[in-house]
Design a protein around this motif. Structure first.
Motif, PDB file in Angstrom:
ATOM      1  N   GLY B  18     -18.193  20.831 -51.524  1.00 40.83           N
ATOM      2  CA  GLY B  18     -19.107  19.734 -51.826  1.00 40.83           C
ATOM      3  C   GLY B  18     -20.366  19.818 -50.989  1.00 40.83           C
ATOM      4  N   SER B  19     -21.138  18.738 -51.027  1.00 43.23           N
ATOM      5  CA  SER B  19     -22.428  18.765 -50.364  1.00 43.23           C
ATOM      6  C   SER B  19     -22.293  18.379 -48.890  1.00 43.23           C
ATOM      7  CB  SER B  19     -23.358  17.795 -51.102  1.00 43.23           C
ATOM      8  OG  SER B  19     -24.432  17.463 -50.288  1.00 43.23           O
ATOM      9  N   PHE B  20     -22.984  19.125 -48.033  1.00 39.64           N
ATOM     10  CA  PHE B  20     -22.942  18.842 -46.602  1.00 39.64           C
ATOM     11  C   PHE B  20     -24.350  18.489 -46.127  1.00 39.64           C
ATOM     12  CE2 PHE B  20     -23.743  20.562 -42.347  1.00 39.64           C
ATOM     13  CZ  PHE B  20     -22.897  19.751 -41.617  1.00 39.64           C
ATOM     14  N   THR B  21     -24.485  17.334 -45.485  1.00 37.89           N
ATOM     15  CA  THR B  21     -25.801  16.892 -45.038  1.00 37.89           C
ATOM     16  C   THR B  21     -26.041  17.350 -43.600  1.00 37.89           C
ATOM     17  OG1 THR B  21     -25.552  14.970 -46.437  1.00 37.89           O
ATOM     18  CG2 THR B  21     -27.314  14.891 -44.800  1.00 37.89           C
ATOM     19  N   ALA B  22     -26.945  18.318 -43.416  1.00 40.46           N
ATOM     20  CA  ALA B  22     -27.196  18.871 -42.086  1.00 40.46           C
ATOM     21  C   ALA B  22     -28.257  18.071 -41.340  1.00 40.46           C
ATOM     22  CB  ALA B  22     -27.625  20.333 -42.197  1.00 40.46           C
ATOM     23  N   VAL B  23     -29.247  17.573 -42.096  1.00 39.98           N
ATOM     24  CA  VAL B  23     -30.281  16.736 -41.496  1.00 39.98           C
ATOM     25  C   VAL B  23     -30.357  15.473 -42.337  1.00 39.98           C
ATOM     26  CG1 VAL B  23     -32.720  16.543 -40.906  1.00 39.98           C
ATOM     27  CG2 VAL B  23     -31.573  18.749 -40.698  1.00 39.98           C
ATOM     28  N   ASP B  24     -30.318  14.318 -41.666  1.00 43.64           N
ATOM     29  CA  ASP B  24     -30.130  13.063 -42.386  1.00 43.64           C
ATOM     30  C   ASP B  24     -31.239  12.062 -42.024  1.00 43.64           C
ATOM     31  OD1 ASP B  24     -29.115  10.998 -43.788  1.00 43.64           O
ATOM     32  OD2 ASP B  24     -27.190  10.885 -42.748  1.00 43.64           O
ATOM     33  N   GLY B  25     -32.310  12.093 -42.787  1.00 46.61           N
ATOM     34  CA  GLY B  25     -33.355  11.091 -42.604  1.00 46.61           C
ATOM     35  C   GLY B  25     -34.076  11.148 -41.269  1.00 46.61           C
ATOM     36  N   VAL B  26     -34.557  12.341 -40.887  1.00 45.78           N
ATOM     37  CA  VAL B  26     -35.190  12.507 -39.578  1.00 45.78           C
ATOM     38  C   VAL B  26     -36.713  12.432 -39.698  1.00 45.78           C
ATOM     39  CG1 VAL B  26     -35.615  14.212 -37.757  1.00 45.78           C
ATOM     40  CG2 VAL B  26     -33.299  13.814 -38.577  1.00 45.78           C
ATOM     41  N   ASP B  27     -37.346  11.694 -38.774  1.00 42.72           N
ATOM     42  CA  ASP B  27     -38.809  11.673 -38.649  1.00 42.72           C
ATOM     43  C   ASP B  27     -39.191  12.475 -37.410  1.00 42.72           C
ATOM     44  OD1 ASP B  27     -38.616   9.822 -40.647  1.00 42.72           O
ATOM     45  OD2 ASP B  27     -39.092   8.094 -39.378  1.00 42.72           O
ATOM     46  N   ILE B  28     -40.130  13.407 -37.580  1.00 51.69           N
ATOM     47  CA  ILE B  28     -40.619  14.161 -36.419  1.00 51.69           C
ATOM     48  C   ILE B  28     -42.121  14.316 -36.565  1.00 51.69           C
ATOM     49  CG2 ILE B  28     -40.686  16.446 -35.319  1.00 51.69           C
ATOM     50  CD1 ILE B  28     -37.740  16.753 -36.005  1.00 51.69           C
ATOM     51  N   SER B  29     -42.842  14.118 -35.471  1.00 52.03           N
ATOM     52  CA  SER B  29     -44.253  14.454 -35.525  1.00 52.03           C
ATOM     53  C   SER B  29     -44.654  15.108 -34.209  1.00 52.03           C
ATOM     54  CB  SER B  29     -45.102  13.212 -35.782  1.00 52.03           C
ATOM     55  OG  SER B  29     -45.238  12.487 -34.592  1.00 52.03           O
ATOM     56  N   VAL B  30     -45.629  16.010 -34.304  1.00 54.64           N
ATOM     57  CA  VAL B  30     -46.112  16.654 -33.078  1.00 54.64           C
ATOM     58  C   VAL B  30     -47.639  16.636 -33.107  1.00 54.64           C
ATOM     59  CG1 VAL B  30     -45.933  18.987 -34.039  1.00 54.64           C
ATOM     60  CG2 VAL B  30     -45.909  18.681 -31.575  1.00 54.64           C
ATOM     61  N   ASP B  31     -48.216  16.312 -31.958  1.00 54.95           N
ATOM     62  CA  ASP B  31     -49.673  16.227 -31.856  1.00 54.95           C
ATOM     63  C   ASP B  31     -50.267  17.576 -31.496  1.00 54.95           C
ATOM     64  OD1 ASP B  31     -49.588  13.590 -32.423  1.00 54.95           O
ATOM     65  OD2 ASP B  31     -49.825  12.904 -30.354  1.00 54.95           O
ATOM     66  N   LYS B  32     -51.574  17.684 -31.701  1.00 54.42           N
ATOM     67  CA  LYS B  32     -52.274  18.895 -31.274  1.00 54.42           C
ATOM     68  C   LYS B  32     -52.071  19.110 -29.770  1.00 54.42           C
ATOM     69  CE  LYS B  32     -55.778  18.745 -34.789  1.00 54.42           C
ATOM     70  NZ  LYS B  32     -57.002  18.077 -35.218  1.00 54.42           N
TER      71      LYS B  32
END
Lengths: 281, 279
Positions: B18-32
């Motif tokens: 079946g389906s495996f969720t490896a990343v679940d609704g993650v927010d990431i941001s990186v600045d200059k």
């Protein structure tokens, strides 16, 4: 205090063939190291790749014969190039390897993994072997229903527990642990280190603990030996060695080890901001 | 200003069970010019989210996100040609096993010159000259000789320097380093981390460092994202994270460090989570 393990001037030479037409040269991987470990104590051997720490571990675990020097286990002088490793001797020293994915036979059920040392080295009945294996499973924090499962059904930490259980089956006096937690996650590493501490107390075990990780060594060791290029550059009780390292190589190792402290982080950020301010000025 | 913004990223793998969720609704941001550490244990999805950005996941992966934006451009709806202008040039990546990341059949020089010719359109002679400069910039001893060396003739630390040289060849604005020092000795680890920090500072690159090692985080990061089982547990600047961790999992990770042990026993993550649940 009884000395369980003693080494005097242990050396190991490897003969390396050079080129196509033969000709060989000798590489001395361990260059005459001395050590003694008392019962119930832990000697940590620290070094980087190529330092000879695993070579030394294999000599102490009676897997490879030493090229020179004397090795004594519980007072008995041993040179396996000249004498057979008897069942009694094999029972005294056991080893746990770094990679629990490679050190367990994938086709062997956990129960068989644990019973095999008894089958090879003792005359216990099959019922007695089974009883001991089941008891040992519980001792290392696994359940009786794990007995008939295969290694691939376990996580890395559980597999390392199985490898530790196997090493304990013959009631050894000395356990050689070659980077036993290096392949494990931090939280699992903590569990396995706790387990090693518990069984050391319970069975009064002596450990030779090979590691490259100074924070782990500081946690578990009584005595520390720092190996570099086959030489023991520094040796001593843990407290003294960590408080006041003498040899330049030891200091270099300490300096390279990342420090997890709020003060260190604060200092690093300040340095970075200073450098930036300097450049924009 | 945010250079890379990811919102509500989910990565699922189709498996036989079946389906495996490896990343679940993650927010990431990186600045200059920022150094972001993504820290987590195996199975936390820390690598998978970055592989999704790079487009390096296999076909069995389903990637969904509300937003995946690099410097104003929508990474989710780019044509392949537009993607190629960004991935591998403006965003580059290095990996854990430097020896395995290089092709054993070609010299280090060939592999870096290939990148310079294809990505930057340099001719053979210009590529060779630039390769030499880059090898000097990453501190490879005897750079002329090393251009002619095969990966097996170099140490792990040197191979990682070659990988870094290739990764910075196109002057990227974001370098993603996935466990870049895990396979290396501590003294070599220090050299590589120092090099990455120096290059990051000199070129003003943003750096995303994926690691399981809290020590590496403490020595490098400006900001930290802690992941566990595919979810983001905590995000904080590095000082706050170590000084006053907010999430129980972060506290558990920090207290499982042998150097933070008080007495003989180490608190484990499961002890910690149980104690938190009981509170």
């Amino acid at each position: 205090m009884t000395i369980v393990l003693e080494g005097r001037g242990i050396t190991q030479d490897y003969h390396v063939r050079e080129g196509f037409l033969g000709g060989s040269r000798t590489v001395r991987a361990v260059k005459g190291v001395d050590f003694r470990v008392e019962r119930g104590q832990t000697l940590a051997i620290v070094g980087e790749s190529g330092s000879g720490k695993s070579t030394l571990a294999r000599i102490i675990a009676l897997i490879d014969p030493q090229s020179g020097g004397t090795l004594k286990i519980e007072g008995q002088e041993i040179d396996i190039s000249r004498q057979r490793v008897t069942h009694e001797l094999r029972s005294k020293v056991q080893m746990v390897f770094q990679n629990p994915y490679g050190s367990l036979n994938p086709r062997q059920k956990v129960g068989d993994v644990l019973m095999e040392p008894l089958l090879l080295n003792t005359r216990l009945s099959s019922a007695a072997r089974r009883d001991r294996a089941e008891a040992m499973l519980q001792k290392v924090g696994l359940a009786p229903e794990h007995f008939n499962r295969y290694p691939h059904m376990f996580s890395g930490g559980q597999r390392q527990r199985i490898a530790i259980a196997r090493a304990l089956m013959l009631n050894p006096a000395l356990l050689v642990l070659d980077e036993p937690v290096s392949a494990l996650d931090l939280s699992v590493q903590a569990q396995v280190l706790n387990l090693l501490g518990d069984i050391q107390d319970e069975f009064n075990l002596t450990y030779v603990f090979i590691s490259h990780d100074l924070s782990v060594v500081r946690h578990i060791a009584d005595q520390v030996m720092v190996l570099s290029k086959g030489e023991a550059v520094e040796q001593g009780p843990r407290e003294a060695l960590f408080a006041d390292p003498q040899h330049a190589y030891t200091r270099q190792l300490f300096a390279a080890t990342p420090v997890v402290s709020v003060d260190a982080i604060r200092a690093r950020i300040a340095r970075r901001q200073e450098a930036r301010a300097l450049r924009s000025a | 200003m945010a250079l890379l913004t990811i919102k509500n990223l989910t990565v699922r793998f189709a498996t036989s069970t079946g389906s495996f969720t490896a990343v679940d609704g993650v927010d990431i941001s990186v600045d200059k010019g920022e150094v972001l550490a993504i820290v987590g244990e195996s199975g936390s999805g820390k690598s998978v989210s970055m592989l999704a950005v790079m487009g390096l996941l296999p076909d069995t992966a389903t990637i969904t996100a509300d937003e995946m934006r690099y410097d104003g451009q929508d990474l989710l709806h780019l044509s392949p040609a537009e993607r190629r202008r960004i991935i591998g040039r403006e965003i580059t990546m290095i990996f854990q096993e430097p020896v395995a990341s290089l092709n054993p059949s070609f010299t280090a020089g060939f592999q870096i010159e290939e990148v310079l010719r294809i990505n930057l359109g340099l001719d053979r002679r210009a590529a060779r000259a630039r390769a030499l400069e880059l090898f000097q910039a990453v501190g490879i001893p005897e750079p002329e000789r090393r251009l002619k060396s095969y990966p097996h003739q170099m140490s792990g630390g040197q191979c990682q320097r070659v990988m870094i040289a290739i990764a910075i060849a196109s002057n990227p604005r974001l370098l993603i380093a996935d466990e870049p020092t895990t396979a290396l000795d501590v003294t070599i680890q220090k050299q590589i981390l120092d090099l990455l920090m120096e290059l990051q500072d000199r070129y003003g690159m943003a750096l995303i460092l994926i690691t399981h090692d809290m020590g590496v985080v403490a020595e490098t990061a400006d900001r930290v994202v802690v992941q566990y089982k595919g979810r983001k547990m905590e995000e904080a600047d590095v000082l706050s994270l170590f000084d006053a961790p907010q999430h129980p999992y972060t506290r558990a990770l920090l207290s499982a460090l042998p150097e933070n042990a008080t007495g003989g026993r180490l608190p484990t993550v499961s002890d910690f989570m149980a104690a938190e649940a009981a509170r």
